[in-house]
Design a protein around this motif. Sequence first.
Motif, PDB file in Angstrom:
ATOM      1  N   GLY A   1      32.001  48.448  48.242  1.00  0.00           N
ATOM      2  CA  GLY A   1      32.926  47.465  48.852  1.00  0.00           C
ATOM      3  C   GLY A   1      33.932  47.027  47.737  1.00  0.00           C
ATOM      4  N   GLN A   2      34.340  48.232  46.920  1.00  0.00           N
ATOM      5  CA  GLN A   2      35.266  47.910  45.891  1.00  0.00           C
ATOM      6  C   GLN A   2      36.802  47.683  46.375  1.00  0.00           C
ATOM      7  OE1 GLN A   2      32.952  46.654  44.003  1.00  0.00           O
ATOM      8  NE2 GLN A   2      34.194  46.948  42.262  1.00  0.00           N
ATOM      9  N   GLY A   3      36.792  48.266  47.600  1.00  0.00           N
ATOM     10  CA  GLY A   3      38.319  48.014  48.269  1.00  0.00           C
ATOM     11  C   GLY A   3      38.569  46.323  48.369  1.00  0.00           C
ATOM     12  N   VAL A   4      37.592  45.693  48.602  1.00  0.00           N
ATOM     13  CA  VAL A   4      37.910  44.056  48.811  1.00  0.00           C
ATOM     14  C   VAL A   4      38.603  43.595  47.585  1.00  0.00           C
ATOM     15  CG1 VAL A   4      36.688  42.053  49.052  1.00  0.00           C
ATOM     16  CG2 VAL A   4      35.887  44.100  50.301  1.00  0.00           C
ATOM     17  N   PHE A   5      37.983  43.810  46.424  1.00  0.00           N
ATOM     18  CA  PHE A   5      38.443  43.300  45.159  1.00  0.00           C
ATOM     19  C   PHE A   5      39.714  43.859  44.835  1.00  0.00           C
ATOM     20  CE2 PHE A   5      33.729  43.395  44.955  1.00  0.00           C
ATOM     21  CZ  PHE A   5      33.474  42.074  45.481  1.00  0.00           C
ATOM     22  N   PHE A   6      39.836  45.134  45.060  1.00  0.00           N
ATOM     23  CA  PHE A   6      41.181  45.914  44.747  1.00  0.00           C
ATOM     24  C   PHE A   6      41.963  45.446  45.865  1.00  0.00           C
ATOM     25  CE2 PHE A   6      44.067  49.412  45.804  1.00  0.00           C
ATOM     26  CZ  PHE A   6      44.223  49.908  44.393  1.00  0.00           C
ATOM     27  N   GLY A   7      41.684  45.120  46.939  1.00  0.00           N
ATOM     28  CA  GLY A   7      42.918  44.430  47.697  1.00  0.00           C
ATOM     29  C   GLY A   7      43.359  43.160  47.492  1.00  0.00           C
ATOM     30  N   LEU A   8      42.267  42.352  46.995  1.00  0.00           N
ATOM     31  CA  LEU A   8      42.722  40.978  46.454  1.00  0.00           C
ATOM     32  C   LEU A   8      43.752  41.105  45.683  1.00  0.00           C
ATOM     33  CD1 LEU A   8      39.015  39.256  46.683  1.00  0.00           C
ATOM     34  CD2 LEU A   8      41.182  38.752  48.262  1.00  0.00           C
ATOM     35  N   GLY A   9      43.595  41.686  44.282  1.00  0.00           N
ATOM     36  CA  GLY A   9      44.746  41.797  43.623  1.00  0.00           C
ATOM     37  C   GLY A   9      45.930  42.170  44.015  1.00  0.00           C
ATOM     38  N   ALA A  10      45.764  43.326  44.731  1.00  0.00           N
ATOM     39  CA  ALA A  10      46.939  44.182  45.179  1.00  0.00           C
ATOM     40  C   ALA A  10      47.697  43.306  46.211  1.00  0.00           C
ATOM     41  CB  ALA A  10      46.472  45.366  45.805  1.00  0.00           C
ATOM     42  N   TYR A  11      47.301  42.343  46.921  1.00  0.00           N
ATOM     43  CA  TYR A  11      47.864  41.435  47.721  1.00  0.00           C
ATOM     44  C   TYR A  11      48.389  40.246  47.380  1.00  0.00           C
ATOM     45  CZ  TYR A  11      47.331  43.973  52.572  1.00  0.00           C
ATOM     46  OH  TYR A  11      47.635  44.417  53.512  1.00  0.00           O
ATOM     47  N   ILE A  12      47.603  39.633  46.284  1.00  0.00           N
ATOM     48  CA  ILE A  12      48.254  38.582  45.479  1.00  0.00           C
ATOM     49  C   ILE A  12      49.487  39.037  44.934  1.00  0.00           C
ATOM     50  CG2 ILE A  12      47.849  37.121  43.755  1.00  0.00           C
ATOM     51  CD1 ILE A  12      44.901  36.916  44.299  1.00  0.00           C
TER      52      ILE A  12
ATOM     53  N   ILE B   1      40.176  35.239  40.915  1.00  0.00           N
ATOM     54  CA  ILE B   1      39.668  35.310  42.438  1.00  0.00           C
ATOM     55  C   ILE B   1      38.896  36.438  42.508  1.00  0.00           C
ATOM     56  CG2 ILE B   1      40.384  35.704  44.852  1.00  0.00           C
ATOM     57  CD1 ILE B   1      42.691  34.009  44.428  1.00  0.00           C
ATOM     58  N   PRO B   2      39.360  37.794  42.328  1.00  0.00           N
ATOM     59  CA  PRO B   2      38.079  39.001  42.555  1.00  0.00           C
ATOM     60  C   PRO B   2      37.019  38.709  41.866  1.00  0.00           C
ATOM     61  CG  PRO B   2      40.475  39.794  42.292  1.00  0.00           C
ATOM     62  CD  PRO B   2      40.604  38.248  41.861  1.00  0.00           C
ATOM     63  N   GLY B   3      37.020  38.280  40.551  1.00  0.00           N
ATOM     64  CA  GLY B   3      35.591  37.980  39.995  1.00  0.00           C
ATOM     65  C   GLY B   3      35.019  36.765  40.432  1.00  0.00           C
ATOM     66  N   LEU B   4      35.704  35.733  40.628  1.00  0.00           N
ATOM     67  CA  LEU B   4      34.947  34.750  41.242  1.00  0.00           C
ATOM     68  C   LEU B   4      34.293  34.865  42.412  1.00  0.00           C
ATOM     69  CD1 LEU B   4      34.348  31.773  40.932  1.00  0.00           C
ATOM     70  CD2 LEU B   4      36.129  30.976  42.075  1.00  0.00           C
ATOM     71  N   LEU B   5      34.853  35.579  43.526  1.00  0.00           N
ATOM     72  CA  LEU B   5      34.287  36.044  44.553  1.00  0.00           C
ATOM     73  C   LEU B   5      32.972  36.869  44.421  1.00  0.00           C
ATOM     74  CD1 LEU B   5      34.336  36.053  47.856  1.00  0.00           C
ATOM     75  CD2 LEU B   5      35.813  38.290  47.603  1.00  0.00           C
ATOM     76  N   ALA B   6      33.097  37.963  43.653  1.00  0.00           N
ATOM     77  CA  ALA B   6      31.993  38.725  43.178  1.00  0.00           C
ATOM     78  C   ALA B   6      30.780  38.028  42.808  1.00  0.00           C
ATOM     79  CB  ALA B   6      32.577  39.826  42.217  1.00  0.00           C
ATOM     80  N   ALA B   7      31.252  37.003  41.895  1.00  0.00           N
ATOM     81  CA  ALA B   7      30.167  36.254  41.328  1.00  0.00           C
ATOM     82  C   ALA B   7      29.435  35.345  42.461  1.00  0.00           C
ATOM     83  CB  ALA B   7      30.688  35.227  40.160  1.00  0.00           C
ATOM     84  N   LEU B   8      30.162  34.695  43.351  1.00  0.00           N
ATOM     85  CA  LEU B   8      29.482  34.049  44.296  1.00  0.00           C
ATOM     86  C   LEU B   8      28.740  34.981  45.144  1.00  0.00           C
ATOM     87  CD1 LEU B   8      32.395  31.534  45.118  1.00  0.00           C
ATOM     88  CD2 LEU B   8      30.462  31.075  43.918  1.00  0.00           C
ATOM     89  N   LEU B   9      29.327  36.143  45.439  1.00  0.00           N
ATOM     90  CA  LEU B   9      28.608  37.001  46.312  1.00  0.00           C
ATOM     91  C   LEU B   9      27.218  37.612  45.663  1.00  0.00           C
ATOM     92  CD1 LEU B   9      31.344  39.174  48.093  1.00  0.00           C
ATOM     93  CD2 LEU B   9      30.099  37.506  49.103  1.00  0.00           C
ATOM     94  N   GLY B  10      27.399  37.812  44.474  1.00  0.00           N
ATOM     95  CA  GLY B  10      26.298  38.315  43.857  1.00  0.00           C
ATOM     96  C   GLY B  10      25.370  37.154  43.524  1.00  0.00           C
TER      97      GLY B  10
ATOM     98  N   VAL C   1      32.209  42.159  36.338  1.00  0.00           N
ATOM     99  CA  VAL C   1      33.094  42.539  35.662  1.00  0.00           C
ATOM    100  C   VAL C   1      33.674  43.731  36.570  1.00  0.00           C
ATOM    101  CG1 VAL C   1      33.436  44.266  33.717  1.00  0.00           C
ATOM    102  CG2 VAL C   1      31.831  42.070  33.487  1.00  0.00           C
ATOM    103  N   ALA C   2      33.071  44.607  37.235  1.00  0.00           N
ATOM    104  CA  ALA C   2      33.593  45.479  38.057  1.00  0.00           C
ATOM    105  C   ALA C   2      34.404  45.332  39.094  1.00  0.00           C
ATOM    106  CB  ALA C   2      32.504  46.302  38.979  1.00  0.00           C
ATOM    107  N   ALA C   3      34.489  43.976  39.567  1.00  0.00           N
ATOM    108  CA  ALA C   3      35.233  43.288  40.451  1.00  0.00           C
ATOM    109  C   ALA C   3      36.573  43.016  39.897  1.00  0.00           C
ATOM    110  CB  ALA C   3      34.627  42.057  41.192  1.00  0.00           C
ATOM    111  N   PHE C   4      36.445  42.134  38.524  1.00  0.00           N
ATOM    112  CA  PHE C   4      37.529  42.158  37.853  1.00  0.00           C
ATOM    113  C   PHE C   4      38.219  43.225  37.576  1.00  0.00           C
ATOM    114  CE2 PHE C   4      38.970  41.609  33.250  1.00  0.00           C
ATOM    115  CZ  PHE C   4      40.097  40.687  33.404  1.00  0.00           C
ATOM    116  N   PHE C   5      37.864  44.356  37.146  1.00  0.00           N
ATOM    117  CA  PHE C   5      38.627  45.595  36.896  1.00  0.00           C
ATOM    118  C   PHE C   5      39.044  45.867  38.054  1.00  0.00           C
ATOM    119  CE2 PHE C   5      35.417  46.990  33.253  1.00  0.00           C
ATOM    120  CZ  PHE C   5      36.099  46.029  32.437  1.00  0.00           C
TER     121      PHE C   5
END
Length: 374
Positions: free
Chosen positions: A71-82, A131-140, A254-258
Amino acid sequence: MSVTFSPRSLTQPGPARTAAGFALAALVLFGLAPAFLSDFRLGLLGKFLCFAIVAVGIGLAWGRGGMLTLGQGVFFGLGAYIMAMHLKIADAQLREDSVPDFMQIAGIRELPAYWVPFTSPFVAVLAILVIPGLLAALLGLGVFKRRVKGAYFAILSQALAAAFAILLVGQQTTGGSNGLNRFRTFFGFELSDPVNKRMLFFIVAAILLLVVAATRQLMQSRYGELLVAVRDQEERVRFLGYDPANIKVVAYTVAAFFAGIAGAMFVPIVGIISPADIGIVPSIAFLIGVAIGGRNTLLGPVLGAIGVAWAQTALSENFPSAWTYAQGLLFIVVVGFFPAGLAGLAGLRRRRRSRTEPPADDVSTEKTELEPAR
């Protein structure tokens, strides 16, 4: 006097070799590529480098941590849409309009509330980084604390990507299925200027080198050893007093941050972002590049992501309908016959050569006693 030789020290590249590798990569990216590639091809390479940044994070989470991130497209999309929302607001301000052009066509006369913070460039950049890293941390924390792993984690992350893409399709305020496009400026620089396009390539190339360097430090640190230990023997790590969930959350974050940074740079380089770029199919495409390159290595994901993206572009230009079959066949061959990826072939060759070479008489890999000369 005794001297101890470690087998690990004989196989790992030293500081000089690592510095030479980074210098060579910098020479290729900042010297050779701009000199020999046209502006169009250089822009394509910049797009591929964005995918490589995502691949480095997947290599850390999947290759070292054993987390199959679909699901890395989620974090990629968050950064892109922002990033896209900020650029559309900036373009509207240049035209002295209250809302972006696509909102005017849709009959929206007031900027949505969740768009307003991204009017500030500082807030937009901060949101991309947080935001991408924070969302990943909460999900993780929610997933790994419940000891969800393996196929269950992969399915959950893939479902998250599908839900995010479907959500964006139904939103008029984010362009719906068409997404956001036609950006004119990037923090005050005209995107139509070829010089500024090259500047974007240099920025994403520098980000890639920094991401690779940071990941290398993580892999060689004590945390990197713990991450591999969690992948191989999670219960034993828990018995030793460590919480495997916390170790996994760090790698996943870290992966979501990247991925968020890569998505943000993808927007000005490509000029469009839509739900088709962040759903299930793009998330799997990120994974295929990592698997083909070699998920257990540092440079394997980078080279695999660039190679797969280049092959997709080259084959799509000549054989538009053949790429999907070629991609699937390549993935099956690599997973079935080369599970360590193409980068694993070099390691296999070294191991075979080490077995055929006779052992040296004067150097021991364990411990050698040297008597002082009399």
